[in-house]
Every structure is written in structure tokens, then in C-alpha cells.
Design a protein around this motif. Sequence first.
Motif, short mmCIF file in Angstrom:
data_model
loop_
_atom_site.label_atom_id
_atom_site.label_comp_id
_atom_site.label_asym_id
_atom_site.label_seq_id
_atom_site.Cartn_x
_atom_site.Cartn_y
_atom_site.Cartn_z
N SER A 17 0.83 -1.20 0.00
CA SER A 17 0.00 0.00 0.00
C SER A 17 0.86 1.25 0.00
O SER A 17 2.02 1.23 0.40
N THR A 41 -11.47 -1.46 1.26
CA THR A 41 -11.04 -2.77 1.75
C THR A 41 -10.86 -2.79 3.27
O THR A 41 -10.81 -3.86 3.86
N TYR A 42 -10.75 -1.61 3.87
CA TYR A 42 -10.59 -1.52 5.32
C TYR A 42 -10.95 -0.11 5.74
O TYR A 42 -10.65 0.86 5.04
N ARG A 43 -11.58 -0.01 6.90
CA ARG A 43 -11.82 1.32 7.46
C ARG A 43 -11.84 1.24 8.98
O ARG A 43 -12.23 0.24 9.56
N SER A 44 -11.34 2.30 9.57
CA SER A 44 -11.41 2.51 11.02
C SER A 44 -11.58 4.00 11.20
O SER A 44 -11.70 4.74 10.23
N TYR A 47 -8.22 5.36 9.61
CA TYR A 47 -7.74 4.90 8.31
C TYR A 47 -8.88 4.46 7.41
O TYR A 47 -9.88 3.91 7.88
N ARG A 56 -2.84 -1.37 -2.46
CA ARG A 56 -3.93 -0.50 -2.03
C ARG A 56 -3.43 0.92 -1.82
O ARG A 56 -2.23 1.14 -1.69
N GLY A 58 -4.01 3.91 0.98
CA GLY A 58 -4.56 4.17 2.29
C GLY A 58 -4.61 5.66 2.57
O GLY A 58 -3.82 6.44 2.02
#
Length: 127
Positions: A17, A41-44, A47, A56, A58
Motif C-alpha cells: 500500500s 477494503t478496510y476502514r477505522s 484509516y 492498495r 490508504g
Amino acid sequence: MTEEQMAERRAVGALSSTVLDCPDPERLAAFYRLLTGWEVTYRSEAYVFIGDGPVRIGFQRVGEFRPPAWPSDGARAHLDFTVPELASAVAELLAAGATKPEHQAGGDHWVTLLDPDGHPFCLAIPE
């Protein structure tokens, strides 16, 4: 180490990434989703990552974020994207919040834009 030795050496790692600092990861991820068509593909809270394959992009929340200066002689990185047609891609991204700086080094070959948080990126048609 010689070039021959480097060619024979196995890879130590693989790029997974590239991460951009920003004040609002959701907002900047939405802009790059428009550009790439990639899904989240990801989240918080801090991020958001988007991707379509092994690499990816980010977006990392950073307090007191300051955008990079364009152009500048200082160290920086930027992303390059290919697009099927330059003028229409530029128009669509400008409408989505990008800006086009006055300084353009690519001539007719590529266009440099700044994303909504000021990160430079380039658009070019495939060679």
C-alpha cells in the motif's frame, strides 16, 4: 553489490500500500474511489484503504495536516494514473474537488492535479 548480484537476489518484500496523510480519510478515499473505481477494503476511525488487487491506497487521519507544496524542490512522492482520455478525466476530477495548479511540467503528455487535500497526482494516457 553488482547489478548481476542484485538481479539474482530474491525480493525482501512486496509493496502492499501507499498511504496518504489527510485530515479526513473518508472524504479523500471517496475522491480516489471516483478516480480508480476501487472499493473500500478496510476502514477505522483513523484509516480508510481502497484497492483492487495486491496494492492498495490508504488514507490516514493526521491532526494539523499541512498539504505538500507544489511545485517544490523538497522531497515528496506522488501517484500516477493512466486514463483513457485526458481532457474528460481532468474535467471530471476538477468537478469532484481537484484543482489544477498553474505549474504543469508534462506538456501534452500528462497533467498534474492536486487532490482535495493538496496532494499532487498525475494523469496520463497509456503509451
